[in-house]
Scaffold this motif. Structure first.
Motif, mmCIF file in Angstrom:
data_model
loop_
_atom_site.group_PDB
_atom_site.id
_atom_site.type_symbol
_atom_site.label_atom_id
_atom_site.label_comp_id
_atom_site.label_asym_id
_atom_site.label_seq_id
_atom_site.Cartn_x
_atom_site.Cartn_y
_atom_site.Cartn_z
ATOM 1 N N ILE A 1 74.315 8.488 38.461
ATOM 2 C CA ILE A 1 75.101 9.500 39.168
ATOM 3 C C ILE A 1 76.595 9.237 39.021
ATOM 4 C CG2 ILE A 1 75.577 10.498 41.434
ATOM 5 C CD1 ILE A 1 72.745 9.956 42.215
ATOM 6 N N ALA A 2 76.992 7.986 39.163
ATOM 7 C CA ALA A 2 78.394 7.601 39.019
ATOM 8 C C ALA A 2 78.440 6.189 38.459
ATOM 9 C CB ALA A 2 79.131 7.684 40.352
ATOM 10 N N HIS A 3 79.459 5.917 37.663
ATOM 11 C CA HIS A 3 79.576 4.575 37.096
ATOM 12 C C HIS A 3 80.980 4.354 36.561
ATOM 13 C CE1 HIS A 3 79.469 5.961 32.861
ATOM 14 N NE2 HIS A 3 78.619 6.890 33.309
ATOM 15 N N SER A 4 81.340 3.092 36.452
ATOM 16 C CA SER A 4 82.583 2.720 35.800
ATOM 17 C C SER A 4 82.305 2.552 34.309
ATOM 18 C CB SER A 4 83.108 1.412 36.411
ATOM 19 O OG SER A 4 82.182 0.363 36.162
ATOM 20 N N SER A 5 83.236 1.971 33.581
ATOM 21 C CA SER A 5 82.954 1.661 32.176
ATOM 22 C C SER A 5 81.844 0.620 32.138
ATOM 23 C CB SER A 5 84.213 1.130 31.486
ATOM 24 O OG SER A 5 84.684 -0.024 32.146
ATOM 25 N N LEU A 6 80.895 0.802 31.229
ATOM 26 C CA LEU A 6 79.720 -0.055 31.139
ATOM 27 C C LEU A 6 79.700 -0.770 29.791
ATOM 28 C CD1 LEU A 6 77.068 2.421 32.626
ATOM 29 C CD2 LEU A 6 78.240 0.554 33.811
ATOM 30 N N PRO A 7 78.927 -1.865 29.673
ATOM 31 C CA PRO A 7 78.861 -2.571 28.379
ATOM 32 C C PRO A 7 78.289 -1.708 27.259
ATOM 33 C CG PRO A 7 77.216 -3.417 29.921
ATOM 34 C CD PRO A 7 78.132 -2.544 30.703
ATOM 35 N N ARG A 8 77.463 -0.713 27.601
ATOM 36 C CA ARG A 8 76.990 0.276 26.642
ATOM 37 C C ARG A 8 77.176 1.667 27.246
ATOM 38 N NH1 ARG A 8 73.432 -1.014 22.339
ATOM 39 N NH2 ARG A 8 73.056 -3.246 22.080
ATOM 40 N N SER A 9 77.060 2.691 26.417
ATOM 41 C CA SER A 9 77.282 4.047 26.899
ATOM 42 C C SER A 9 76.167 4.481 27.845
ATOM 43 C CB SER A 9 77.363 5.021 25.719
ATOM 44 O OG SER A 9 76.117 5.100 25.051
ATOM 45 N N ALA A 10 76.485 5.418 28.737
ATOM 46 C CA ALA A 10 75.480 5.943 29.662
ATOM 47 C C ALA A 10 74.368 6.657 28.900
ATOM 48 C CB ALA A 10 76.143 6.896 30.653
ATOM 49 N N ALA A 11 74.702 7.282 27.776
ATOM 50 C CA ALA A 11 73.686 7.951 26.958
ATOM 51 C C ALA A 11 72.680 6.950 26.399
ATOM 52 C CB ALA A 11 74.363 8.718 25.818
ATOM 53 N N PHE A 12 73.145 5.743 26.058
ATOM 54 C CA PHE A 12 72.228 4.715 25.561
ATOM 55 C C PHE A 12 71.219 4.324 26.636
ATOM 56 C CE2 PHE A 12 71.229 0.181 25.520
ATOM 57 C CZ PHE A 12 70.578 0.055 24.308
ATOM 58 N N PHE B 1 92.976 1.318 38.683
ATOM 59 C CA PHE B 1 91.578 1.582 38.373
ATOM 60 C C PHE B 1 91.469 1.986 36.906
ATOM 61 C CE2 PHE B 1 92.301 2.523 42.829
ATOM 62 C CZ PHE B 1 91.282 1.838 43.461
ATOM 63 N N SER B 2 90.401 1.554 36.258
ATOM 64 C CA SER B 2 90.253 1.853 34.833
ATOM 65 C C SER B 2 89.675 3.248 34.627
ATOM 66 C CB SER B 2 89.381 0.795 34.157
ATOM 67 O OG SER B 2 88.098 0.748 34.765
ATOM 68 N N SER B 3 88.380 3.416 34.855
ATOM 69 C CA SER B 3 87.759 4.718 34.620
ATOM 70 C C SER B 3 86.570 4.886 35.550
ATOM 71 C CB SER B 3 87.305 4.864 33.160
ATOM 72 O OG SER B 3 86.348 3.871 32.835
ATOM 73 N N LEU B 4 86.286 6.132 35.880
ATOM 74 C CA LEU B 4 85.147 6.481 36.730
ATOM 75 C C LEU B 4 84.508 7.737 36.171
ATOM 76 C CD1 LEU B 4 83.458 6.034 39.315
ATOM 77 C CD2 LEU B 4 85.099 7.487 40.516
ATOM 78 N N VAL B 5 83.177 7.710 36.014
ATOM 79 C CA VAL B 5 82.416 8.838 35.470
ATOM 80 C C VAL B 5 81.437 9.314 36.535
ATOM 81 C CG1 VAL B 5 80.852 9.642 33.662
ATOM 82 C CG2 VAL B 5 82.621 7.948 33.125
ATOM 83 N N ILE B 6 81.407 10.620 36.773
ATOM 84 C CA ILE B 6 80.492 11.232 37.738
ATOM 85 C C ILE B 6 79.642 12.256 37.006
ATOM 86 C CG2 ILE B 6 80.288 12.589 39.842
ATOM 87 C CD1 ILE B 6 82.969 11.482 40.727
ATOM 88 N N ASN B 7 78.332 12.073 37.050
ATOM 89 C CA ASN B 7 77.394 13.036 36.471
ATOM 90 C C ASN B 7 76.837 13.912 37.593
ATOM 91 O OD1 ASN B 7 77.460 12.017 33.699
ATOM 92 N ND2 ASN B 7 76.415 10.216 34.517
ATOM 93 N N TRP B 8 77.345 15.127 37.663
ATOM 94 C CA TRP B 8 77.047 16.018 38.784
ATOM 95 C C TRP B 8 75.845 16.904 38.442
ATOM 96 C CZ3 TRP B 8 79.465 16.532 43.607
ATOM 97 C CH2 TRP B 8 79.066 17.630 44.361
ATOM 98 N N ASN B 9 74.723 16.633 39.109
ATOM 99 C CA ASN B 9 73.535 17.471 38.993
ATOM 100 C C ASN B 9 73.206 18.015 40.377
ATOM 101 O OD1 ASN B 9 70.450 17.854 39.265
ATOM 102 N ND2 ASN B 9 70.724 17.769 37.053
ATOM 103 N N PRO B 10 73.032 19.331 40.537
ATOM 104 C CA PRO B 10 72.788 19.897 41.884
ATOM 105 C C PRO B 10 71.593 19.276 42.599
ATOM 106 C CG PRO B 10 73.278 21.640 40.309
ATOM 107 C CD PRO B 10 73.127 20.385 39.513
ATOM 108 N N HIS B 11 70.511 19.013 41.867
ATOM 109 C CA HIS B 11 69.330 18.440 42.512
ATOM 110 C C HIS B 11 69.564 16.980 42.900
ATOM 111 C CE1 HIS B 11 66.685 21.875 41.936
ATOM 112 N NE2 HIS B 11 67.156 21.999 40.704
ATOM 113 N N ALA B 12 70.337 16.255 42.097
ATOM 114 C CA ALA B 12 70.652 14.873 42.447
ATOM 115 C C ALA B 12 71.496 14.820 43.715
ATOM 116 C CB ALA B 12 71.384 14.201 41.292
ATOM 117 N N VAL B 13 72.462 15.725 43.821
ATOM 118 C CA VAL B 13 73.299 15.784 45.018
ATOM 119 C C VAL B 13 72.459 16.169 46.232
ATOM 120 C CG1 VAL B 13 75.258 16.939 46.086
ATOM 121 C CG2 VAL B 13 75.342 16.310 43.670
#
Length: 274
Positions: A61-72, A137-149
């Motif tokens: 749902i939300a994450h900072s920079s990760l060692p690998r991509s969120a898609a991975f 702060f470096s970076s923040l990613v939010i994946n907004w899905n209506p059902h997840a919210v």
């Protein structure tokens, strides 16, 4: 602190978890009353494994920079981010810490006093103290899905009801009244001590200055039907200066935005109607 985890489990073995990895802090204090504190945080993510009626491709749902991509992690389906960080040596005893997520510094200036006017044997003494907060702060990613919210709001409501039922009542916070302090001094002249009931009335005012910077904020809006990305909102170079005094309600706020983009995701899966 190497790792802080919070996990909510359901009877169906579904879970909602939040992870914060690599937190370090340091503090220094001087004899004049000034102090410095530094807080560094490495990685952060919220993982939603609650089941729903419609498919979900991305569980972060939300994450900072990760060692690998969120898609991975989504393609693997395991979301074993902790193991990837372990490979980098993050959990070793000699690891010095990371500021990949945030680097925050708190500075408190020495307390200074100044004499004010005197009337009816009472002398006013004013004190001033400044607090500086510098947050990066470096970076923040939010994946907004209506059902997840929707699932998150349902979990929040369930937890709130459970806490209310367990406590039975709420306890409002107590307000602290800051009163002026007084002291009795003795004055001496030419070796002869003249004891006079001279009172000093002091008051301390504090000012807070906050400077915050974020390298990038990314919000990915996903479809409720198939969880495919619809729009990608990106803001880079976000900085804010904020100052206020605790003695009044006034404040100053200054904001700067380097770049703002709203675009279709790569891959061309968005319908032409959008």
């Amino acid at each position: 602190l190497r790792r802080l985890s919070a996990k909510i489990m359901t009877n169906a073995n579904e879970s909602l978890e939040a992870q914060l990895v690599s937190v370090s802090t340091s503090m220094s204090a001087a004899t004049d009353g000034s102090s410095s504190n530094r807080l560094r945080m490495g990685w952060f993510w919220i993982l939603d494994r609650l089941r729903g009626e419609l498919p979900r491709k991305q569980r972060l749902i939300a994450h900072s920079s990760l060692p690998r991509s969120a898609a991975f992690f989504a393609s693997e389906g395991k979301y074993d981010i902790v193991e990837e960080l372990r490979k980098l040596g993050v959990f070793e005893s000699n690891y010095s810490g990371s500021s990949e997520l945030a680097d925050i510094t708190f500075l408190k200036s020495p307390l200074t006093y100044s004499l004010g006017h005197k009337s009816s044997g009472v002398t006013d003494v004013g004190g001033m103290q400044k607090i500086f907060i510098d947050a990066k702060f470096s970076s923040l990613v939010i994946n907004w899905n209506p059902h997840a919210v929707k699932n998150l709001l349902a979990v929040k409501a369930t937890l709130t009801e459970g806490l209310v039922d367990a406590s039975g009542k709420s306890y409002p916070g107590k307000k602290q009244n800051h009163k002026r302090s007084s002291a009795t001094l003795s004055s001496s002249t030419g070796g002869i001590v003249n004891r006079k009931d001279s009172k000093i009335q002091s008051a301390v005012s504090s000012s807070i200055f906050v400077k915050a910077q974020m390298k990038e904020l990314e919000i990915s809006l996903h479809s409720a039907k198939d969880d495919a990305p619809l729009f990608l909102l990106t803001m880079t170079g976000v900085s804010t200066d904020f100052s206020t005094s605790l003695d009044d309600d006034g404040f100053k706020l200054w904001m700067e935005l380097g770049d703002f983009r709203l675009e279709l995701p790569a891959g061309g899966k968005t319908l032409l109607g959008y």
